[in-house]
Design a protein around this motif. Structure first.
Motif, short mmCIF file in Angstrom:
data_model
loop_
_atom_site.label_atom_id
_atom_site.label_comp_id
_atom_site.label_asym_id
_atom_site.label_seq_id
_atom_site.Cartn_x
_atom_site.Cartn_y
_atom_site.Cartn_z
N ARG A 383 0.85 -1.19 0.00
CA ARG A 383 0.00 0.00 0.00
C ARG A 383 0.89 1.24 0.00
N GLY A 384 0.46 2.24 -0.74
CA GLY A 384 1.14 3.53 -0.75
C GLY A 384 0.18 4.64 -0.38
N ILE A 385 0.65 5.59 0.43
CA ILE A 385 -0.15 6.76 0.81
C ILE A 385 0.69 8.00 0.54
N ARG A 386 0.13 8.91 -0.22
CA ARG A 386 0.76 10.22 -0.41
C ARG A 386 -0.27 11.30 -0.12
N PHE A 387 0.13 12.28 0.65
CA PHE A 387 -0.77 13.40 0.87
C PHE A 387 0.02 14.68 1.05
N TYR A 388 -0.63 15.77 0.71
CA TYR A 388 -0.14 17.07 1.13
C TYR A 388 -1.32 17.89 1.60
N ASN A 389 -1.07 18.70 2.60
CA ASN A 389 -2.11 19.52 3.21
C ASN A 389 -1.56 20.93 3.34
N THR A 390 -2.17 21.87 2.67
CA THR A 390 -1.71 23.25 2.69
C THR A 390 -2.80 24.15 3.24
N ALA A 391 -2.39 25.22 3.88
CA ALA A 391 -3.34 26.20 4.41
C ALA A 391 -2.74 27.59 4.31
N LEU A 392 -3.59 28.53 3.98
CA LEU A 392 -3.22 29.94 3.89
C LEU A 392 -4.24 30.72 4.72
N ILE A 393 -3.75 31.51 5.71
CA ILE A 393 -4.65 32.19 6.64
C ILE A 393 -4.24 33.66 6.74
N PHE A 394 -5.21 34.54 6.53
CA PHE A 394 -5.00 35.97 6.73
C PHE A 394 -5.84 36.41 7.92
N ARG A 395 -5.19 37.09 8.88
CA ARG A 395 -5.88 37.57 10.08
C ARG A 395 -5.72 39.09 10.17
N HIS A 396 -6.80 39.74 10.55
CA HIS A 396 -6.78 41.20 10.63
C HIS A 396 -7.56 41.64 11.87
N ILE A 397 -6.93 42.43 12.69
CA ILE A 397 -7.55 43.00 13.88
C ILE A 397 -8.09 44.38 13.52
N LEU A 398 -9.40 44.52 13.52
CA LEU A 398 -10.02 45.79 13.15
C LEU A 398 -9.95 46.80 14.29
N THR A 399 -10.35 46.36 15.47
CA THR A 399 -10.30 47.20 16.67
C THR A 399 -9.84 46.32 17.82
N ALA A 400 -9.74 46.90 19.00
CA ALA A 400 -9.35 46.13 20.18
C ALA A 400 -10.38 45.06 20.51
N ARG A 401 -11.60 45.18 19.95
CA ARG A 401 -12.66 44.23 20.27
C ARG A 401 -13.11 43.38 19.08
N THR A 402 -12.63 43.68 17.90
CA THR A 402 -13.14 43.00 16.71
C THR A 402 -12.00 42.57 15.81
N ASN A 403 -12.07 41.33 15.31
CA ASN A 403 -11.08 40.83 14.36
C ASN A 403 -11.77 39.89 13.39
N TRP A 404 -11.14 39.65 12.27
CA TRP A 404 -11.67 38.71 11.29
C TRP A 404 -10.51 37.95 10.66
N GLN A 405 -10.84 36.82 10.06
CA GLN A 405 -9.83 36.05 9.36
C GLN A 405 -10.47 35.31 8.20
N SER A 406 -9.67 35.05 7.20
CA SER A 406 -10.09 34.22 6.07
C SER A 406 -9.02 33.16 5.87
N SER A 407 -9.44 31.98 5.45
CA SER A 407 -8.49 30.88 5.28
C SER A 407 -8.88 30.04 4.06
N TYR A 408 -7.87 29.41 3.51
CA TYR A 408 -8.09 28.45 2.42
C TYR A 408 -7.19 27.25 2.68
N GLN A 409 -7.77 26.07 2.60
CA GLN A 409 -7.00 24.84 2.78
C GLN A 409 -7.25 23.91 1.60
#
Length: 810
Positions: A383-409
């Motif tokens: 048996r052979g197993i090959r895999f790759y797993n990639t992720a790209l994440i952007f994080r942005h803090i808007l204010t001291a109380r609010t933040n958002w992020q987007s990601s792609y995997q």
């Protein structure tokens, strides 16, 4: 030009609220007032995935500059001390000083992320959780995910015969597909396997640069989607950062075992760029029976760039290439019928090693008192197993109380199986290739609505693809050569909230998730009858709706935490369960014919669960005892039926057998975990689990409702001791009581009872050179220390194995 414009926009948006950023500094000392150098200091932003890291200097100082204002949890840990956590608030323009005193004894108060999807102090976590730290992983010298987690409460790991062989993880007595594997909080699974979970990848998941492994027990689908039914296992990887550091390791042992590993990490541009790179090669030349080779080559990379204190971009890669020689499954072939009782459970008594040798040589062994034949050598099955797993994440803090992020995997997995004419019984020459791809895009935002209330909302899009190519490599008219392609998409909306009331003594977490599916018609490339799935129009499966509520209350006077967790969870049927089929050659028509097994209209498996627990501290936090009672109701499970419930005359796909939504069952039990650090030099972790898992009907074995493969009693113990500044040892033990497996005996499947087993591993480390920031060590490890012979579901486990190695850290 485009990149420069993008950089300017990000810097500008981060800079809108980036003026007068605060700083945090302090000194880490021990209880005698001496500085603690090389302590790891982490600053977690509450309600976000952003983590800042640094290391104390030779005089115990640490510092974080240009931190975006907000609420944080500060975590400090150092080998030989109990980890400490502190909540704190950083305001705009503030220059805050936070000195820390580490206890030489006491259990770790680490930060946990997986339970709620955002950082929490251990005292505030309202679910049943466990953490396996990098320190414990190294002291036990574990490199595979399955071996790392096997001592956690509620988990049972089964292995089919040694390194690289098929491995399953069960949580709280549920099926392996009810366990979700996460990498840095993002789902990781294989859509090309029968149940669409991560079981096929676990044998190849050898870890190189892991910061810790977090284990969540109990429903988690509202946070992590499909498969997070019994719980979730989150592999948290290292993120790097200054100063430049790394590890080199080489070891060798019996079974033909050789392993090399290297990891480096560091930072640049005033630590705005952080990176980690890891590599490992494992080569088991012989394995248990001399022809169970396993080779694995893996790489890990992480890079993060802080455009501003408020805008970061990170990327991760984990890749693996794995090869393993496989054996035939345990069986009862050629055993006289008189050896089996006419009814009831059959005691599992293995053919002796001498009998196995006679069988391998083509002879007839003595079957007296034998009820099963363990896995047999199949020299040309691989048996052979090959895999790759990639992720790209952007994080942005808007204010001291609010933040958002987007990601792609993106996750890409390929498994190949090949078998030839050698081996026991009738052997056909065949080759099969299965490929699975998952693309996941996610965007979420978190707002700290009040100091005691945070709320997260998000949207996720996922596309998964399945393809296979099956060939039996036989001459015409017996040739089978077919290709399949299937695709599914889903859209998900989710939310999660966290309330900290009564001066944070009362913690309430809640979450919800709705996932809708869209199917594409499968494509089959074969010569012969058309696919049965072409006969009726496709219809989207039902939407999966889940919700989750947990709460914890800390009684400060007695240092007691009471917690409760309620939730429902689901597992989405895999593409194979929806559209899978078998292929066969018709010598009369010289065509390949298709037999449907799947049902496109399968509904998700559904579960309801509840658990109640208490965490109690004793002896000035030197001992922590966690007790949890759990109950899971399996409302409906996808099962493969070949007992006649499916009738070709009424089935829309003309099936005689196949997948259907069947009955459920229950799993109930009790978990007990004990952690203690009575001295700076001694750490003890222990667990006990009782599990009673049953199905509503005898869907696996006639007249038998116990869930197969689940021991009722499990226990583990890990003891680590630093004898001197140069010598340390670690001993870990696991015990599982008897369990049941279904094997074909006579004219039906019967339940076989396998005896319990105890496995003890021991590791010794000696640092023969130790500098200010560098050290070199020699170590030795023995697995199955007492050389026990035992079988897991009929598969022979390795006897005593040993290895010796060298390690260098800087």
């Amino acid at each position: 030009m485009k990149f420069r414009l993008l950089y300017t926009l990000i810097a500008f948006t981060g800079g809108l609220c980036g003026q007068d950023t605060p700083t945090l500094a302090g000194v880490v000392k021990d209880q005698q007032g001496s500085a603690v150098p090389q302590a790891q200091v982490r600053l977690f932003r509450e309600g976000a995935g952003t983590v800042l890291r640094t290391t104390t200097t030779n005089i115990g100082e640490y510092r974080f500059d240009a931190v975006a204002a907000g609420s944080f949890i500060l975590e400090v840990e150092r080998d030989g001390f109990g980890a400490q956590t502190f909540p704190l608030q950083l305001n705009r323009g503030e220059q805050k000083t936070q000195d820390i005193v580490l206890d030489v004894a006491g259990v770790n108060q680490s930060v946990f992320v997986t339970a709620s999807g955002s950082p929490q102090q251990m005292d505030e976590v309202s679910k049943a959780v466990s953490v396996i730290s990098a320190e414990e992983i190294q002291s036990r010298n574990e490199y595979s995910l399955s071996e790392t987690i096997r001592t956690a409460p509620g988990l049972f790991v089964t292995n089919s015969g040694g390194p690289g062989q098929n491995t399953n993880i069960r949580i709280r007595g549920l099926r392996p597909d009810a366990t979700s594997i996460l990498v840095d909080g993002i789902r990781f699974r294989d859509p090309s396997i029968l149940q669409g979970d991560a079981s096929s990848l676990i044998p190849a998941m050898n870890m190189m640069a892991v910061d810790r492994v977090e284990v969540l027990r109990g429903s988690g689908s509202s946070l992590y989607g499909t498969n997070a039914v019994g719980g979730a296992i989150n592999v948290v990887t290292q993120e790097g950062g200054s100063p430049f550091h790394g590890q080199l390791q080489a070891e060798s042992g019996n079974l033909g075992h050789n392993r090399g590993r290297g990891v480096i990490g560091g930072g640049a541009f005033q630590d705005r760029l952080k990176y980690t790179a890891g590599f490992m090669h494992l080569n088991v030349r012989h394995g248990v029976d001399g022809q169970d080779a396993n080779r694995n080559t893996g790489g890990h990379g992480f890079v993060r760039y802080d455009f501003t204190p408020k805008a970061t971009l990170s990327a991760r890669l984990w890749a693996s290439d794995d090869f393993a020689q496989l054996n035939t499954s345990p069986s009862t072939s050629d055993i006289p019928m008189s050896n089996f009782p006419a009814s009831g459970v059959i005691p599992a008594r293995a053919l002796s090693p001498e009998g196995m040798k006679i069988l391998e040589q083509g002879g007839t062994p003595d079957y007296t008192d034998v009820t099963f034949i363990p896995n047999r050598n199949d020299p040309d099955s691989r048996r052979g197993i090959r895999f790759y797993n990639t992720a790209l994440i952007f994080r942005h803090i808007l204010t001291a109380r609010t933040n958002w992020q987007s990601s792609y995997q993106r996750s890409h997995n390929v498994r190949t199986y090949q078998d030839g004419p050698l081996g026991p019984g009738w052997q056909s020459t065949s080759r099969s290739r299965y490929a699975g791809d998952i693309d996941t895009a996610d965007v979420r935002a978190t707002s700290l609505i009040a100091s005691w209330f945070s709320l997260t909302g998000g949207y996720e899009y996922e596309r998964e693809k399945y393809s296979d190519h099956q060939r039996n490599l036989q001459p015409a008219p017996d040739t089978v050569d077919v290709r399949t392609k299937i695709q599914q998409e889903s859209h998900t909306g989710y939310f999660a909230g966290q309330l900290g009331l009564l001066d944070r003594k009362l913690q309430i977490s809640f979450s919800g998730r709705a996932q809708a599916f869209r199917l594409s018609r499968p494509e089959f490339q074969l010569t012969g009858s058309a696919s049965n799935y072409d006969k009726i129009p496709l219809k989207a499966p039902g939407t999966a709706l889940t919700g989750d509520v947990s709460l914890a209350y800390l009684l400060s006077s007695s240092n007691t935490k009471l917690r409760a967790h309620f939730g429902n969870a689901y597992r989405a049927p895999s593409l194979y369960e929806r559209f899978g089929g078998g292929f066969s050659a018709n010598p009369m028509t010289q065509t390949v014919e298709f037999t449907a097994y799947g049902d496109p209209l399968l509904q998700p498996d559904r579960y309801n669960s509840v658990d109640f627990g208490v965490d109690q501290y004793f002896l000035s936090n030197k001992v922590r005892i966690s007790a949890t009672a759990f109950y899971t109701r399996m409302i409906s499970l996808t099962a493969f039926d070949f007992a006649g419930k499916i009738q070709p005359s009424t089935d829309p796909y003309g099936r005689m057998m196949g997948y259907l939504n069947g009955s459920g069952g229950t799993s109930r039990g009790f978990e007990l975990g004990v952690e203690t650090r009575p001295l700076r030099s001694v750490t003890i972790n222990g667990s006990y689990t009782y599990t009673d898992a049953k199905t509503d009907h005898d869907i696996s074995v006639p007249n038998f409702r116990r869930v197969l493969g689940v021991p009722r009693h499990m226990g583990s113990l890990v003891i680590t001791r630093n004898w001197t500044s140069r010598i340390d040892t670690s001993v870990d033990m696991f015990h599982g009581s008897s369990s049941y497996t279904g094997l074909y005996a006579g004219f039906d499947t019967r339940a076989f009872q396998f005896p319990g087993f105890t496995k003890v591993d021991a590791v010794g480390n000696y640092r023969f050179w130790q500098g200010e920031r560098q050290h070199a060590r020699i170590y030795a490890k023995v697995e199955n220390l007492f050389n026990q012979r035992y079988y897991q579901a009929g598969w022979l486990a390795p006897r005593a194995t040993f290895m010796i190695g060298l390690g260098y850290g800087f």
